[in-house]
Design a protein around this motif. Structure first.
Motif, PDB file in Angstrom:
ATOM      1  N   GLY A 113      41.303  38.913  27.685  1.00  0.00           N
ATOM      2  CA  GLY A 113      40.824  38.065  28.560  1.00  0.00           C
ATOM      3  C   GLY A 113      42.138  37.372  28.823  1.00  0.00           C
ATOM      4  N   PHE A 114      42.662  38.717  29.618  1.00  0.00           N
ATOM      5  CA  PHE A 114      44.154  38.155  29.786  1.00  0.00           C
ATOM      6  C   PHE A 114      43.906  38.674  31.467  1.00  0.00           C
ATOM      7  N   THR A 115      44.721  38.323  32.303  1.00  0.00           N
ATOM      8  CA  THR A 115      44.236  39.514  33.518  1.00  0.00           C
ATOM      9  C   THR A 115      45.808  40.002  34.066  1.00  0.00           C
ATOM     10  N   PRO A 116      46.054  41.074  34.777  1.00  0.00           N
ATOM     11  CA  PRO A 116      47.188  41.772  34.807  1.00  0.00           C
ATOM     12  C   PRO A 116      48.975  40.910  34.718  1.00  0.00           C
ATOM     13  N   ALA A 117      48.445  39.768  35.799  1.00  0.00           N
ATOM     14  CA  ALA A 117      49.664  38.733  35.716  1.00  0.00           C
ATOM     15  C   ALA A 117      49.512  37.924  34.217  1.00  0.00           C
ATOM     16  N   ASP A 118      48.976  37.555  33.701  1.00  0.00           N
ATOM     17  CA  ASP A 118      49.499  37.092  32.097  1.00  0.00           C
ATOM     18  C   ASP A 118      49.674  38.210  31.533  1.00  0.00           C
ATOM     19  N   THR A 119      49.796  39.633  31.731  1.00  0.00           N
ATOM     20  CA  THR A 119      50.633  40.550  30.537  1.00  0.00           C
ATOM     21  C   THR A 119      51.504  40.894  30.765  1.00  0.00           C
ATOM     22  N   VAL A 120      51.832  40.571  32.239  1.00  0.00           N
ATOM     23  CA  VAL A 120      53.182  40.295  32.526  1.00  0.00           C
ATOM     24  C   VAL A 120      53.832  40.117  32.555  1.00  0.00           C
ATOM     25  N   LYS A 140      55.023  46.075  38.084  1.00  0.00           N
ATOM     26  CA  LYS A 140      54.721  45.343  39.158  1.00  0.00           C
ATOM     27  C   LYS A 140      53.448  46.535  40.435  1.00  0.00           C
ATOM     28  N   SER A 141      53.711  47.916  40.029  1.00  0.00           N
ATOM     29  CA  SER A 141      53.250  48.276  40.946  1.00  0.00           C
ATOM     30  C   SER A 141      51.060  48.963  40.037  1.00  0.00           C
ATOM     31  N   TRP A 142      52.107  48.750  38.800  1.00  0.00           N
ATOM     32  CA  TRP A 142      50.676  48.883  38.496  1.00  0.00           C
ATOM     33  C   TRP A 142      49.627  47.283  37.997  1.00  0.00           C
ATOM     34  N   MET A 143      50.226  46.242  38.177  1.00  0.00           N
ATOM     35  CA  MET A 143      49.945  44.943  38.260  1.00  0.00           C
ATOM     36  C   MET A 143      49.474  44.497  39.169  1.00  0.00           C
ATOM     37  N   SER A 170      47.935  47.259  41.009  1.00  0.00           N
ATOM     38  CA  SER A 170      46.514  48.441  41.201  1.00  0.00           C
ATOM     39  C   SER A 170      45.782  47.842  40.479  1.00  0.00           C
ATOM     40  N   ARG A 171      46.281  47.204  39.539  1.00  0.00           N
ATOM     41  CA  ARG A 171      44.871  47.163  38.716  1.00  0.00           C
ATOM     42  C   ARG A 171      43.958  45.861  39.501  1.00  0.00           C
ATOM     43  N   GLN A 172      44.598  44.747  39.901  1.00  0.00           N
ATOM     44  CA  GLN A 172      44.256  43.946  40.659  1.00  0.00           C
ATOM     45  C   GLN A 172      43.361  44.167  41.890  1.00  0.00           C
ATOM     46  N   LYS A 173      44.195  45.245  42.276  1.00  0.00           N
ATOM     47  CA  LYS A 173      42.756  45.647  43.308  1.00  0.00           C
ATOM     48  C   LYS A 173      41.551  46.588  42.418  1.00  0.00           C
ATOM     49  N   GLY A 174      42.017  47.502  41.632  1.00  0.00           N
ATOM     50  CA  GLY A 174      40.440  47.318  40.963  1.00  0.00           C
ATOM     51  C   GLY A 174      39.789  46.422  40.466  1.00  0.00           C
ATOM     52  N   VAL A 175      39.670  45.453  40.392  1.00  0.00           N
ATOM     53  CA  VAL A 175      39.582  44.394  39.771  1.00  0.00           C
ATOM     54  C   VAL A 175      38.706  43.335  41.157  1.00  0.00           C
ATOM     55  N   LYS A 176      39.118  43.695  41.908  1.00  0.00           N
ATOM     56  CA  LYS A 176      38.285  42.858  43.163  1.00  0.00           C
ATOM     57  C   LYS A 176      37.641  44.077  43.512  1.00  0.00           C
ATOM     58  N   LEU A 177      38.137  45.502  43.895  1.00  0.00           N
ATOM     59  CA  LEU A 177      36.978  46.479  44.534  1.00  0.00           C
ATOM     60  C   LEU A 177      35.261  46.172  43.494  1.00  0.00           C
ATOM     61  N   THR A 178      35.673  45.888  41.596  1.00  0.00           N
ATOM     62  CA  THR A 178      34.496  46.563  41.135  1.00  0.00           C
ATOM     63  C   THR A 178      33.729  44.855  40.893  1.00  0.00           C
TER      64      THR A 178
END
Length: 340
Positions: free
Chosen positions: A262-269, A323-326, A328-336
């Protein structure tokens, strides 16, 4: 602003080395009963100054917007103040059979008991672009919670100085930690606009006072001929601290990126930095109170003195990767996301 913050951290790290070196050269100045009278100036005035300063600088009025992330806050606080010290305690049961200095090992346990820092986790979360509001909330709330929880954990895992009873420890904590912190928050309410406009150097004030505490702590060490610190133990402790930090950062990453977390990539950071960072500013004064009069106090403090710069250095090195991981994950979420 970032350059100023970096310069302040580098100045403080140099200050630690200078303080310890000065204590080695002339320990009689900072021992109890010496010219500095640390039993008064440090035990009461310096500690109270740090927490009054913290009360003035903590922007608790900005934390209400972050209250809704209850699951995120629970994860960070439970990991920091329950899982972390318990895991370190289990790890130390294995290390107790080694030749590593026992007081350095006890120092590792104190690191596990510390609350999160007010600044470094927030700065690194912001540098990555993570959930800054959550980082601010958990750093501030963890600091408040640590005032009560950290002394209890220290007494639970390590006991206290035999010369200082339990009630005396908490009465001194109340007078030198809780009262100045509350007064600082009350004063902040009346001069908040002035503080925001002038931006006083809170970090420099706390760091300067903290260096005085570190100096007097090591004066006690070097004035005691019975204390001997071997370099082998120190090198091993440094290696263990870096390993613990990396392991716990990886662990929080794995837990917070599960599909059902239930956590977003930004939360994970925010989770990675807030769950694994420990406060030197709050930790050293607390150790000074809980282990007052303990002949091995400075050795117990060494792992925390190492952990502080190590967490900043390690975090700074990992910022580009995280930052690179976050991103890429955020872009992946938007694409899906399905189109409407």
């Amino acid at each position: 602003m970032r350059l100023l913050e970096r310069a302040r951290k580098e100045w403080f790290m140099v200050g630690i080395v200078v303080a310890i070196g000065a204590a080695k050269l002339e320990p009689s100045v900072g021992v109890n009963g010496g010219p500095l009278k640390p039993e008064i100036t440090v035990a009461y005035i310096a500690v109270a100054t740090i927490f009054f300063n913290s009360g003035l600088s903590l922007k608790t009025e900005e934390l209400t917007s972050a209250l809704v992330h209850l699951k995120l806050h629970l994860f960070i606080q439970i990991f920091t103040l329950a899982f972390f010290p318990a895991a370190i305690w289990l790890f130390l049961q294995l290390l107790s059979v080694t030749s590593i200095n026992e007081w350095l090992l006890k120092g590792l346990q104190t690191v596990g008991c510390m609350p999160p820092p007010v600044s470094s986790a927030v700065i690194l979360t912001k540098a990555v672009g993570g959930n800054e509001a959550a980082a601010i909330f958990n750093s501030a709330f963890g600091s408040f919670l640590g005032i009560v929880v950290t002394p209890v954990l220290l007494l639970l895992f390590l006991g206290s100085s035999s010369s200082v009873p339990f009630t005396s420890i908490f009465s001194q904590l109340f007078m030198t930690v809780v009262v100045p912190l509350v007064i600082g928050q009350i004063v902040r309410r009346y001069i908040k606009d002035w503080l925001e406009r002038k931006k006083p150097p809170f970090g420099v004030v706390s760091s300067s006072v903290l260096l005085m505490i570190i100096y007097t702590t090591f004066c006690d060490t070097f004035s005691n001929p019975n204390i001997d610190l071997d370099k082998f133990s120190l090198i091993l402790i440094l290696f263990i601290i870096v390993s613990v930090q990396l392991s716990f950062m990886l662990l929080t990453f794995i837990f917070s990126t599960r599909n059902n977390s239930g956590f977003t990539p930004a939360d994970t950071v925010a989770i990675i930095f807030c769950s694994t960072h420990k406060s030197l500013t709050l930790g050293i004064p607390m150790l000074k109170i809980v282990f007052a009069g303990h002949e091995h106090l400075s050795l117990i403090s060494v792992p925390l003195l190492i952990y502080h710069p190590a967490q900043i250095l390690l975090g700074s090195v990992l910022v580009p990767t995280i930052k690179s991981w976050m991103v890429s994950r955020q872009k992946g979420v938007k694409l899906t996301r399905p189109t409407v």
